[in-house]
Design an enzyme around this catalytic site. Structure first.
Site, PDB file in Angstrom:
ATOM      1  N   ARG A   6     -18.583  66.396   3.257  1.00  0.00           N
ATOM      2  CA  ARG A   6     -18.222  66.304   1.843  1.00  0.00           C
ATOM      3  C   ARG A   6     -16.767  66.722   1.674  1.00  0.00           C
ATOM      4  O   ARG A   6     -16.159  67.255   2.602  1.00  0.00           O
ATOM      5  CB  ARG A   6     -19.111  67.239   0.987  1.00  0.00           C
ATOM      6  CG  ARG A   6     -20.592  66.990   1.082  1.00  0.00           C
ATOM      7  CD  ARG A   6     -21.021  65.566   0.803  1.00  0.00           C
ATOM      8  NE  ARG A   6     -20.565  65.010  -0.451  1.00  0.00           N
ATOM      9  CZ  ARG A   6     -21.346  64.686  -1.481  1.00  0.00           C
ATOM     10  NH1 ARG A   6     -22.643  64.893  -1.399  1.00  0.00           N
ATOM     11  NH2 ARG A   6     -20.844  64.132  -2.568  1.00  0.00           N
ATOM     12  N   ASP A  59     -22.501  54.685  -0.342  1.00  0.00           N
ATOM     13  CA  ASP A  59     -22.496  56.158  -0.384  1.00  0.00           C
ATOM     14  C   ASP A  59     -23.117  56.589  -1.713  1.00  0.00           C
ATOM     15  O   ASP A  59     -24.328  56.810  -1.781  1.00  0.00           O
ATOM     16  CB  ASP A  59     -21.061  56.667  -0.212  1.00  0.00           C
ATOM     17  CG  ASP A  59     -20.913  58.157  -0.498  1.00  0.00           C
ATOM     18  OD1 ASP A  59     -21.933  58.866  -0.517  1.00  0.00           O
ATOM     19  OD2 ASP A  59     -19.774  58.625  -0.711  1.00  0.00           O
ATOM     20  N   LYS A 112     -25.343  61.840   4.120  1.00  0.00           N
ATOM     21  CA  LYS A 112     -24.863  63.175   3.768  1.00  0.00           C
ATOM     22  C   LYS A 112     -26.088  64.039   3.498  1.00  0.00           C
ATOM     23  O   LYS A 112     -26.762  63.846   2.477  1.00  0.00           O
ATOM     24  CB  LYS A 112     -24.013  63.108   2.495  1.00  0.00           C
ATOM     25  CG  LYS A 112     -22.675  62.389   2.637  1.00  0.00           C
ATOM     26  CD  LYS A 112     -22.076  62.143   1.250  1.00  0.00           C
ATOM     27  CE  LYS A 112     -20.603  61.791   1.312  1.00  0.00           C
ATOM     28  NZ  LYS A 112     -20.096  61.341  -0.015  1.00  0.00           N
ATOM     29  N   GLU A 137      -9.244  66.515   1.634  1.00  0.00           N
ATOM     30  CA  GLU A 137      -9.813  66.344   2.970  1.00  0.00           C
ATOM     31  C   GLU A 137      -8.745  66.309   4.049  1.00  0.00           C
ATOM     32  O   GLU A 137      -8.998  65.881   5.174  1.00  0.00           O
ATOM     33  CB  GLU A 137     -10.690  65.085   3.018  1.00  0.00           C
ATOM     34  CG  GLU A 137     -11.869  65.174   2.057  1.00  0.00           C
ATOM     35  CD  GLU A 137     -12.908  64.084   2.264  1.00  0.00           C
ATOM     36  OE1 GLU A 137     -12.830  63.352   3.253  1.00  0.00           O
ATOM     37  OE2 GLU A 137     -13.802  63.986   1.417  1.00  0.00           O
TER      38      GLU A 137
HETATM   39  P1  PGA Z   1     -17.249  63.691  -1.933  1.00  0.00           P
HETATM   40  O1  PGA Z   1     -16.398  62.559  -1.212  1.00  0.00           O
HETATM   41  O2  PGA Z   1     -17.699  64.649  -0.918  1.00  0.00           O
HETATM   42  O3  PGA Z   1     -16.261  64.278  -2.924  1.00  0.00           O
HETATM   43  O4  PGA Z   1     -18.383  62.979  -2.618  1.00  0.00           O
HETATM   44  C1  PGA Z   1     -16.754  62.014   0.019  1.00  0.00           C
HETATM   45  C2  PGA Z   1     -17.070  60.539  -0.091  1.00  0.00           C
HETATM   46  O5  PGA Z   1     -17.032  59.957  -1.191  1.00  0.00           O
HETATM   47  O6  PGA Z   1     -17.390  59.917   0.918  1.00  0.00           O
HETATM   48 ZN    ZN Z   2     -17.738  57.920  -0.424  1.00  0.00          ZN
END
Ligand code: PGA
Ligand code: ZN
Length: 425
Positions: free
Chosen positions: A363, A309, A334, A202
């Site tokens: 993500r 999450d 999300k 990220e």
């Molecule tokens: P992921 O990570 O998109 O790999 O799930 C983002 C998060 O955990 O917030």
């Molecule tokens: Zn997360």
């Protein structure tokens, strides 16, 4: 009215295949959107449909694209674009499975977002305005990663995201200015220490730390080097993503060679909360440890945002249950965890009604698609999390909010401290 929906394979920020949907209306107006993909996924998420086999390590999206080109396009043709809920309900019914395994959560979320884009284009207004209507909105408090770890950096540190938040900034623009200084300062510190190793999935610096605390100490130093006051101007935010290393009440901290139970985790994190100005902690315990969540939130929820999450997977029912149990005080939203925009919005609204903090989130696998920047503003979410301060799939989202803020001029407010679900001491 909808004429056709097309699905095509495009590529994401990890170089993996992903799904783009393009909606064409009879008027000729179009809208398109791309599905993102997670790496540290919750077990309750909508399924990201992949072809399997050996091609592209089994990650091709031929079936999801075909689902759009055939079933979805046929099912939506002739429908009015005006009612997102009705269109999303149609997608859900067409799929017919709880985990969205027939059409694929990736095909569904790309289509759902493309429908919104087409509607906004038909009305000739920006996406966020299409969502907000005449309601007043404020710019979200950004949560921005400085160091990346966990599943996004080959587990070099246990904690997945070491982030900062700038709730004392006057505007979104200023929050990004402060973040830029901290990000630069953190890079300079690593360079001096000889531990700069590029960036993680990220965009945060790839960590070369010998303990999780060392990452926190370096982050503190970076805030000070940037000329900012930790705690007052800039706070720390962590995504522990504990489901990645915890199961059945045991947590294996590889970096530190420690194995803890739930109480041990709560105690360790409580110690960090004492020593560092931490404003927010996401998934402090694993998704299979609701009682751990409850004990953690009871102990620390009065002075720290506690986000679910993987624990809540953008599901309104789970958000309601968590509010009743008191196991979190904030929900990450999300859209691709839910499968459609209407379901993601329901999770957000349920969280707001419970007094939760609400954070629209990207993500770890992303693209140039900036839909979530508009969702955060248009839904007036309060907070936005899209990763770090490098790599253009991240910067595209931050830059889009800058444009929205500028377009509103003096009308543009900033959520700042108000976005957080606890009272400041
Ligand atoms: P992921 O990570 O998109 O790999 O799930 C983002 C998060 O955990 O917030
Ligand atoms: Zn997360």
């Amino acid at each position: 009215r909808i004429e056709q929906v097309r699905g095509r394979r495009v590529w994401d920020s990890r170089g993996r295949p992903t799904v783009e949907a393009e909606v064409r209306l009879r008027s000729g107006v179009r809208g398109r959107a791309i599905a993102p993909a997670g790496a540290s996924t919750g077990t309750g998420e909508a399924l990201d449909l992949r072809d399997g086999g050996t091609r592209f390590a089994g990650m091709d999206v031929g079936r999801a694209c075909a689902a759009i080109n055939e079933e979805i396009s046929t099912a939506l043709a002739g429908w009015d674009i005006a009612d997102q809920q009705a269109l999303d309900d149609r997608l859900i019914a067409l799929d017919g499975t709880r985990e969205r395994s027939r059409l694929g959560g990736n095909a569904m979320v790309a289509t759902s977002m493309a429908l919104l884009h087409a509607r906004a284009a038909a009305h000739d207004r920006p996406l966020w305005r299409e969502l907000a209507g005449e309601r007043k909105v404020r710019m979200p408090l950004p949560e921005i990663q400085i160091f990346g770890g966990g599943a996004h950096a080959a587990r070099r540190v246990d904690v997945q995201d070491f982030m900062i938040m700038c709730p004392a900034a006057r505007s979104f623009t200023q929050a990004l200015e402060w973040t830029a200084e901290v990000y630069l300062a953190a890079g300079a510190l690593l360079k001096k220490a000889g531990t700069l190793q590029g960036v993680a999935d990220e965009g945060g610096y790839w960590p070369a730390f010998s303990s999780n605390e060392q990452a926190l100490d370096t982050l503190m130093q970076a805030i000070l080097d940037a000329g900012l006051r930790p705690g007052e101007e800039v706070g720390i935010s962590l995504d522990i993503a504990a489901s990645e290393f915890g199961r059945n009440g045991r947590y294996e901290l590889a970096l530190e060679g420690r194995s803890l139970d739930s109480d041990g985790m709560i105690e360790m994190l409580g110690g960090w909360l004492e020593r560092y100005p931490i404003l927010s902690i996401e998934d402090p315990l694993a998704e299979d440890d609701p009682s751990g969540f409850r004990r953690f939130c009871e102990a620390h929820g009065a002075r720290c945002q506690v986000i679910g999450d993987d624990f809540l997977v953008t599901n309104a029912g789970r958000v309601r249950a968590a509010a009743e149990a008191g196991s979190v005080n904030a929900v990450l939203v999300k859209p691709n965890q839910a499968g459609t925009l209407s379901e993601a919005h329901a999770a957000l609204v349920t969280g707001k009604a419970a007094g939760f903090g609400t954070i629209v989130s990207a993500r770890s696998g992303e693209t140039e698609d900036v839909t979530i920047a508009h969702l955060a503003v248009g839904w007036n979410a309060g907070q936005l999390k899209v990763g770090s301060f490098s790599r253009s799939e991240r910067m595209a989202k931050w830059n889009e909010v800058l444009r929205i803020e500028e377009s509103l001029g003096s009308e543009a407010g900033f959520w700042g401290w108000d976005a957080l679900p606890f009272r400041r001491a």
